[in-house]
Design a protein around this motif. Sequence first.
Motif, PDB file in Angstrom:
ATOM      1  N   VAL A 157      58.311   1.389  30.096  1.00 55.82           N
ATOM      2  CA  VAL A 157      59.286   0.782  29.172  1.00 55.82           C
ATOM      3  C   VAL A 157      58.537   0.251  27.909  1.00 55.82           C
ATOM      4  O   VAL A 157      58.994   0.415  26.650  1.00 55.82           O
ATOM      5  N   MET A 158      57.338  -0.206  27.759  1.00 53.78           N
ATOM      6  CA  MET A 158      56.622  -0.648  26.803  1.00 53.78           C
ATOM      7  C   MET A 158      56.165   0.438  25.806  1.00 53.78           C
ATOM      8  O   MET A 158      56.171   0.246  24.690  1.00 53.78           O
ATOM      9  N   ARG A 159      55.952   1.713  26.440  1.00 53.96           N
ATOM     10  CA  ARG A 159      55.785   2.723  25.661  1.00 53.96           C
ATOM     11  C   ARG A 159      57.019   3.297  24.896  1.00 53.96           C
ATOM     12  O   ARG A 159      56.761   3.422  23.743  1.00 53.96           O
ATOM     13  N   LYS A 160      58.031   3.029  25.351  1.00 53.06           N
ATOM     14  CA  LYS A 160      59.405   3.344  24.742  1.00 53.06           C
ATOM     15  C   LYS A 160      59.620   2.342  23.664  1.00 53.06           C
ATOM     16  O   LYS A 160      60.139   2.658  22.402  1.00 53.06           O
ATOM     17  N   LEU A 161      59.476   1.214  23.920  1.00 48.12           N
ATOM     18  CA  LEU A 161      59.485   0.170  23.121  1.00 48.12           C
ATOM     19  C   LEU A 161      58.640   0.144  21.640  1.00 48.12           C
ATOM     20  O   LEU A 161      59.141  -0.139  20.491  1.00 48.12           O
ATOM     21  N   THR A 162      57.251   0.537  21.914  1.00 49.95           N
ATOM     22  CA  THR A 162      56.515   0.032  21.048  1.00 49.95           C
ATOM     23  C   THR A 162      55.985   1.615  20.377  1.00 49.95           C
ATOM     24  O   THR A 162      55.242   1.607  19.329  1.00 49.95           O
ATOM     25  N   GLY A 163      56.176   2.544  21.146  1.00 44.00           N
ATOM     26  CA  GLY A 163      56.030   3.879  20.596  1.00 44.00           C
ATOM     27  C   GLY A 163      54.440   4.319  20.777  1.00 44.00           C
ATOM     28  O   GLY A 163      53.706   5.285  20.308  1.00 44.00           O
ATOM     29  N   ARG A 164      53.819   3.465  21.821  1.00 41.77           N
ATOM     30  CA  ARG A 164      52.243   3.586  21.760  1.00 41.77           C
ATOM     31  C   ARG A 164      51.986   3.646  23.295  1.00 41.77           C
ATOM     32  O   ARG A 164      52.754   3.022  24.196  1.00 41.77           O
ATOM     33  N   CYS A 165      51.049   4.294  23.740  1.00 45.76           N
ATOM     34  CA  CYS A 165      50.656   4.445  25.255  1.00 45.76           C
ATOM     35  C   CYS A 165      49.681   3.009  25.457  1.00 45.76           C
ATOM     36  O   CYS A 165      49.395   2.309  24.415  1.00 45.76           O
ATOM     37  N   GLU A 166      49.416   2.961  26.682  1.00 45.15           N
ATOM     38  CA  GLU A 166      48.447   1.947  27.110  1.00 45.15           C
ATOM     39  C   GLU A 166      47.338   1.615  26.391  1.00 45.15           C
ATOM     40  O   GLU A 166      46.739   0.539  25.964  1.00 45.15           O
ATOM     41  N   LEU A 167      46.513   2.802  26.419  1.00 44.54           N
ATOM     42  CA  LEU A 167      45.373   2.698  25.747  1.00 44.54           C
ATOM     43  C   LEU A 167      45.417   2.424  23.891  1.00 44.54           C
ATOM     44  O   LEU A 167      44.660   1.618  23.662  1.00 44.54           O
ATOM     45  N   GLN A 168      46.652   3.006  23.390  1.00 49.30           N
ATOM     46  CA  GLN A 168      46.484   2.354  22.203  1.00 49.30           C
ATOM     47  C   GLN A 168      46.958   0.795  22.053  1.00 49.30           C
ATOM     48  O   GLN A 168      46.423   0.196  21.119  1.00 49.30           O
ATOM     49  N   ILE A 217      31.295  12.823  26.246  1.00 54.15           N
ATOM     50  CA  ILE A 217      32.284  11.632  25.839  1.00 54.15           C
ATOM     51  C   ILE A 217      33.237  12.298  24.806  1.00 54.15           C
ATOM     52  O   ILE A 217      34.427  12.170  24.791  1.00 54.15           O
ATOM     53  N   GLU A 218      32.836  12.576  23.654  1.00 58.15           N
ATOM     54  CA  GLU A 218      33.761  13.141  22.531  1.00 58.15           C
ATOM     55  C   GLU A 218      34.575  14.201  22.930  1.00 58.15           C
ATOM     56  O   GLU A 218      35.838  14.077  22.321  1.00 58.15           O
ATOM     57  N   LYS A 219      34.185  15.109  23.738  1.00 63.01           N
ATOM     58  CA  LYS A 219      35.332  16.170  24.069  1.00 63.01           C
ATOM     59  C   LYS A 219      36.285  15.561  24.847  1.00 63.01           C
ATOM     60  O   LYS A 219      37.460  15.917  25.018  1.00 63.01           O
ATOM     61  N   THR A 220      35.886  14.509  25.985  1.00 60.26           N
ATOM     62  CA  THR A 220      36.630  13.865  26.773  1.00 60.26           C
ATOM     63  C   THR A 220      37.821  13.101  25.945  1.00 60.26           C
ATOM     64  O   THR A 220      38.986  13.169  26.457  1.00 60.26           O
ATOM     65  N   ILE A 221      37.321  12.477  24.877  1.00 56.96           N
ATOM     66  CA  ILE A 221      38.370  11.715  23.860  1.00 56.96           C
ATOM     67  C   ILE A 221      39.410  12.884  23.434  1.00 56.96           C
ATOM     68  O   ILE A 221      40.339  12.367  23.317  1.00 56.96           O
ATOM     69  N   GLU A 222      38.878  13.878  23.075  1.00 56.54           N
ATOM     70  CA  GLU A 222      39.867  14.874  22.301  1.00 56.54           C
ATOM     71  C   GLU A 222      40.748  15.126  23.406  1.00 56.54           C
ATOM     72  O   GLU A 222      42.217  15.305  22.976  1.00 56.54           O
ATOM     73  N   ASP A 223      40.216  15.402  24.683  1.00 53.61           N
ATOM     74  CA  ASP A 223      41.281  15.867  25.818  1.00 53.61           C
ATOM     75  C   ASP A 223      42.240  14.850  26.022  1.00 53.61           C
ATOM     76  O   ASP A 223      43.381  15.047  26.098  1.00 53.61           O
ATOM     77  N   ILE A 224      41.784  13.612  26.001  1.00 49.05           N
ATOM     78  CA  ILE A 224      42.753  12.328  26.235  1.00 49.05           C
ATOM     79  C   ILE A 224      43.894  12.201  25.205  1.00 49.05           C
ATOM     80  O   ILE A 224      44.902  12.224  25.276  1.00 49.05           O
ATOM     81  N   MET A 225      43.263  12.338  23.839  1.00 49.36           N
ATOM     82  CA  MET A 225      44.278  12.146  22.785  1.00 49.36           C
ATOM     83  C   MET A 225      45.327  13.307  22.740  1.00 49.36           C
ATOM     84  O   MET A 225      46.543  13.336  22.543  1.00 49.36           O
ATOM     85  N   ASN A 240      47.962  12.130  17.557  1.00 49.15           N
ATOM     86  CA  ASN A 240      47.307  12.755  16.439  1.00 49.15           C
ATOM     87  C   ASN A 240      46.315  12.007  15.995  1.00 49.15           C
ATOM     88  O   ASN A 240      46.470  10.845  15.493  1.00 49.15           O
ATOM     89  N   PRO A 241      44.903  12.486  16.099  1.00 47.80           N
ATOM     90  CA  PRO A 241      43.843  11.720  15.626  1.00 47.80           C
ATOM     91  C   PRO A 241      43.831  11.550  14.064  1.00 47.80           C
ATOM     92  O   PRO A 241      43.224  10.782  13.793  1.00 47.80           O
ATOM     93  N   ASP A 242      44.587  12.440  13.363  1.00 49.52           N
ATOM     94  CA  ASP A 242      44.664  12.275  11.915  1.00 49.52           C
ATOM     95  C   ASP A 242      45.403  11.011  11.530  1.00 49.52           C
ATOM     96  O   ASP A 242      45.213  10.256  10.605  1.00 49.52           O
ATOM     97  N   ILE A 243      46.492  10.579  12.367  1.00 47.36           N
ATOM     98  CA  ILE A 243      47.361   9.468  12.104  1.00 47.36           C
ATOM     99  C   ILE A 243      46.431   8.291  12.756  1.00 47.36           C
ATOM    100  O   ILE A 243      46.711   7.245  12.469  1.00 47.36           O
ATOM    101  N   ASN A 244      45.817   8.382  13.943  1.00 45.22           N
ATOM    102  CA  ASN A 244      45.334   7.392  14.611  1.00 45.22           C
ATOM    103  C   ASN A 244      43.742   7.460  14.571  1.00 45.22           C
ATOM    104  O   ASN A 244      43.228   7.698  15.711  1.00 45.22           O
TER     105      ASN A 244
END
Length: 320
Positions: free
Chosen positions: A21-32, A71-79, A85-89
């Motif tokens: 519900v929170m993702r639908k309301l805010t447009g952001r996942c929990e990590l964001q 870690i860097e590659k892991t973050i890319e996979d998570i995104m 979009n890493p360019d927007i966030n």
Amino acid sequence: MLIQVCLYFYCKFLWRCLKFVMRKLTGRCELQRICYNTKPGASRTMKIETSLRDSKSKLLQTSVSVHPDAIEKTIEDIMELKKINPDINPQLGISLQACLLQIVGYRNLIADVEKLRREPYDSDNPQHEEMLLKLWKFLKPNTPLESRISKQWCEIGFQGDDPKTDFRGMGLLGLYNLQYFAERDAAAAQQVLSDSLHPKCSKFSKAEWEKKRMDKAIGYSFAIVGINITDLVYNLLVSGALKTHFYNIAPEAPTLSHFQQTFCYLMHEFHKFWIEEDPMDIMEFNRVREKFRKRIIKQLQNPDMALCPHFAASEGLINI
């Protein structure tokens, strides 16, 4: 038992529904939401750690234990998985990287500390012997050690004429910590040693002594207490209690130096606590230590807590 299991799954189901519900309301996942709404430090990192660990995604679950180089590659996979979009966030990737460096670093620090704890002191190992002799020189710079096996070791708080037997509980970790304290903060270490031998000659004023009625102040064995405080810091680390401290002071991965600096700080604090408690005799050591341990744990339960010592050994500490 069945009711508890059902309640657990029911709460877990409700939590997943709330996240949806929170993702639908805010447009952001929990990590964001965590990264954007929580300040840097232990509060953010511990929430990110919990979110990753409790995720239904295998990628997110395993991200807390990847190699630092991955870690860097892991973050890319998570995104990519979260369709972010890493360019927007761009800030999200930076924040996640800082958190993962701390999380992975903490796990690696436990492994490094455990390795030292499991390594026994070996009197046939020249490096071990050199460290032990340096400890004496740092604590007693004006008093030569007459021989390797000597009753003089009791002067710095060991139990007999050969300190190697006192390191059995904490292995090399106890020696590493004691030497670090004696070398990096020599003046303070020598003062604590002197006070432990002659507590009534400590920096407390005469008025303070009279006020506290510490006319029969009891000293303690410096080295033995150092090994005991090493055990305390080790257990705080392994239990996860030190996460608040390390996540608040280490901008990236906490290291062995951070662990040793924490030991130095707790040696200072225990010394002051011991004098303030004014025990009747040394048999009260366990009571005083347990009371001290509970006080430190209570402090560490505050997510904003950082055991920031202000002495020579802590000059490398960086607050984030």
